[in-house]
Design an enzyme around this catalytic site. Sequence first.
Site, short mmCIF file in Angstrom:
data_model
loop_
_atom_site.label_atom_id
_atom_site.label_comp_id
_atom_site.label_asym_id
_atom_site.label_seq_id
_atom_site.Cartn_x
_atom_site.Cartn_y
_atom_site.Cartn_z
N TYR A 288 0.81 -1.22 0.00
CA TYR A 288 0.00 0.00 0.00
C TYR A 288 0.85 1.27 0.00
CZ TYR A 288 -3.86 -3.11 0.73
OH TYR A 288 -4.76 -4.11 0.56
N HIS B 249 -18.29 -6.70 -16.60
CA HIS B 249 -17.32 -6.69 -15.49
C HIS B 249 -16.01 -7.35 -15.95
CE1 HIS B 249 -16.17 -7.24 -11.14
NE2 HIS B 249 -15.41 -8.16 -11.71
N GLU B 250 -16.12 -8.55 -16.50
CA GLU B 250 -14.90 -9.26 -16.92
C GLU B 250 -14.19 -8.51 -18.05
OE1 GLU B 250 -13.69 -11.54 -15.12
OE2 GLU B 250 -15.48 -11.82 -13.91
N HIS C 142 -11.94 -5.85 -16.91
CA HIS C 142 -10.61 -6.35 -16.51
C HIS C 142 -9.71 -6.41 -17.75
CE1 HIS C 142 -11.32 -7.26 -12.34
NE2 HIS C 142 -12.27 -8.15 -12.57
N GLU D 106 -10.61 -4.56 -9.43
CA GLU D 106 -11.98 -4.91 -9.10
C GLU D 106 -12.86 -3.66 -9.05
OE1 GLU D 106 -12.48 -7.90 -9.37
OE2 GLU D 106 -14.47 -8.18 -8.53
N HIS E 206 -9.89 -17.41 1.56
CA HIS E 206 -8.71 -16.55 1.45
C HIS E 206 -7.77 -16.68 2.65
CE1 HIS E 206 -11.77 -15.10 -1.25
NE2 HIS E 206 -10.91 -14.32 -1.87
O1 X8Z Z 1 -12.60 -14.05 -4.08
C1 X8Z Z 1 -13.30 -13.42 -4.82
C2 X8Z Z 1 -13.33 -13.75 -6.31
C3 X8Z Z 1 -11.98 -14.05 -6.81
S1 X8Z Z 1 -11.01 -12.66 -6.91
C4 X8Z Z 1 -14.20 -14.96 -6.51
N1 X8Z Z 1 -14.13 -12.45 -4.36
C5 X8Z Z 1 -14.22 -12.12 -2.93
C6 X8Z Z 1 -14.93 -13.19 -2.13
O2 X8Z Z 1 -15.50 -14.12 -2.73
O3 X8Z Z 1 -14.95 -13.12 -0.89
C7 X8Z Z 1 -14.97 -11.58 -5.18
C8 X8Z Z 1 -15.72 -10.75 -4.20
C9 X8Z Z 1 -14.99 -10.84 -2.90
ZN ZN Z 2 -13.51 -8.97 -11.09
#
Ligand code: X8Z
Ligand code: ZN
EC number: 3.4.-.-
Length: 652
Positions: free
Chosen positions: A224, A381-382, A385, A409, A509
Amino acid sequence: MNALRLQPPPLLFLLILVGLMAHRADARYLEGLNMNLGEALQFLREHDREGSTVCNKVMTAQWNFATNITDVNRRKMLEEQTVKLKFERASWRKTVSFAWSRIADPYARRQLKMIAVKGRNSLTDDKFNEMHHLIMEMKELYNRVKLCPYRKIGAACDLTFETDVAKIMSQSRDYDELLHYWQAWHEAVGPPLKNKYVRYVQLANQAAKLSGFADAGDQMREIYEDDYVQQNMAEIVSAIMPLYKHLFTFVRSRLMERYGDRIRADGPLPAHVLGNMWAQNWDGIFDLVQPFPGAKKLDVTLDMMIQGFTSLRIFQMAEEFFTSMGMKPMPPEFWRSSVFEKPIDRDIKCSASAWDFCNKMDYRIKQCTKINTEDLISTHHEMAHVQYYLQYKDQPLLFQSEALPGFHEAVSNAIGLSVFTPQHLHRIGLYNNSTDDYESNINFLMLVALQKVAYLPFAYIVDQWRWRVFNNGVADMTTRWWELRLQYQGILPPISRTERDFDPASKYHVPADLPYANYFLSVILQFQLFESLCDISGHTGDLHTCDLYRSREAGRLLSDVLSMGSSTPWPDIIRQMTRGQTNRIDASAMLRYFQPLSRYLKRQNQIEPVIGWLTNHEDTALFAHWYLGNAGNLPTMAILPIVLIVLICLSL
Ligand code: X8Z
Ligand code: ZN
């Protein structure tokens, strides 16, 4: 995974480098002594060339796997990923032999810094391999989970998250069924991952410290380029909290109508009834909370079907959106190689994604398009990108990326805000907006708020939690998680938790080692960008009715901002984006967008006993019943009874 062996022996090499770090009084980063600019530029040229080839190979292998899931393709992909890791490790070693922070050329310095501060390359080969293996194992464990169906004794336990469980969480209105899936999911992913995660934290912190950071959170925040990023994020979340609490209160009153006294009138909400496993966005329960059930919906699926739309036509329409603003068309390779429909002859990952093959020619989208409103928006959206990839393609490889985490995003979502308006859908012949009335506007804003306002506190806490773990250690990880969930989301676990559970791992994540604060920023930035583009396009009226279609001015500003990639510090990019108004990330555009809904919610909530939630001892006892060490962090109402018990015990 193959071991990544490189010369010279890493430990010795590191000891020398760490010793060299002392050459500067304010040394923070790991770096060497070589200040030769010519050599640095030569290295960067080679890195650019070789890096593009490596990137192209790994993207091709990943694409082949994602569009044709076979064991052979998986193996090839893993091989290419290993080659990429090896390349990055070698590049890192070379980079930290330079005194890169003192290289005179600012662009070269910026590129070298990007290589130097990323990854876990400071670890020895053994630990580096262990770390990558651990993350792979955690991801596989997570991805392999299958659940048993609710109340179907003897039925096969083969429900997967993507195809079954996510849908049930958003569609079921049965409290106990939702509880079954919530509990089963958390039980399946949490405890089996805990020990692995503890070791992961240890290794991530070791890597960070060897690279000159205080801990792995400090290293994650480096990207950042802002010493005050935590403070800025806290300010943003505070600015949004009043709107969030009004939305929360309105939703709670509707949930009470549905679930009766299982919802407390002034209390937090149980995590499993908000239409999503993590209660991260609430659009799944739109039907329960829509303000005006009789008003017209912004849904053009039927119109698309009547007009005989095909997936190709949707993609052509998306391209025309960008060219109407004077932006780039999709290149020939895009039309040749993208996947627009689910193939019938092979297994494919259907989640929509946009691909950059790092050779300035090959860009693709993979999407199993259905003819409906959702996929019309998703295609734009895609493609946004891909538009970003095209705009920054002439930057050096290291600058071919977003201006700051979350900006990719944000750009795509800002385009989505423009496309998903009655105004735009009318202009492209899909919607008759003769019913553009107050009620459908409020319904519309409610839907967007359930997706974006409800999401912000969740998007905030994931990395808050992670950074605290990196900083304070792995004791009480689940308690810490729920403290944050309660404080920011007003959410409680529906059943009691202990440290045997490991609920943060329920979010992909976390075990997958993927950052999350970028999603938080992307929400704020999309409104800031959208407002700037709407201003320059000459839009008047409510922000949520703005459509950027055919605005050459907006297209020019957006192209200018996108084409810089990550070559420039983001405050300069935000200044350019807002045409000099600010260089900060700022929630006020988002608040302006939701102003009409905010007014509506305030009026509706007048009769509510509490805006937001009050927490009592029973609430916190759900996850901190045995726990006194963190008393300072608990809400006063919650710890008072605990303190009293302790005092009584002491006085006996
Ligand atoms: O992880 C993602 C995408 C891949 S970049 C599927 N997103 C986050 C989530 O699912 O928590 C998109 C929105 C937020
Ligand atoms: Zn996206």
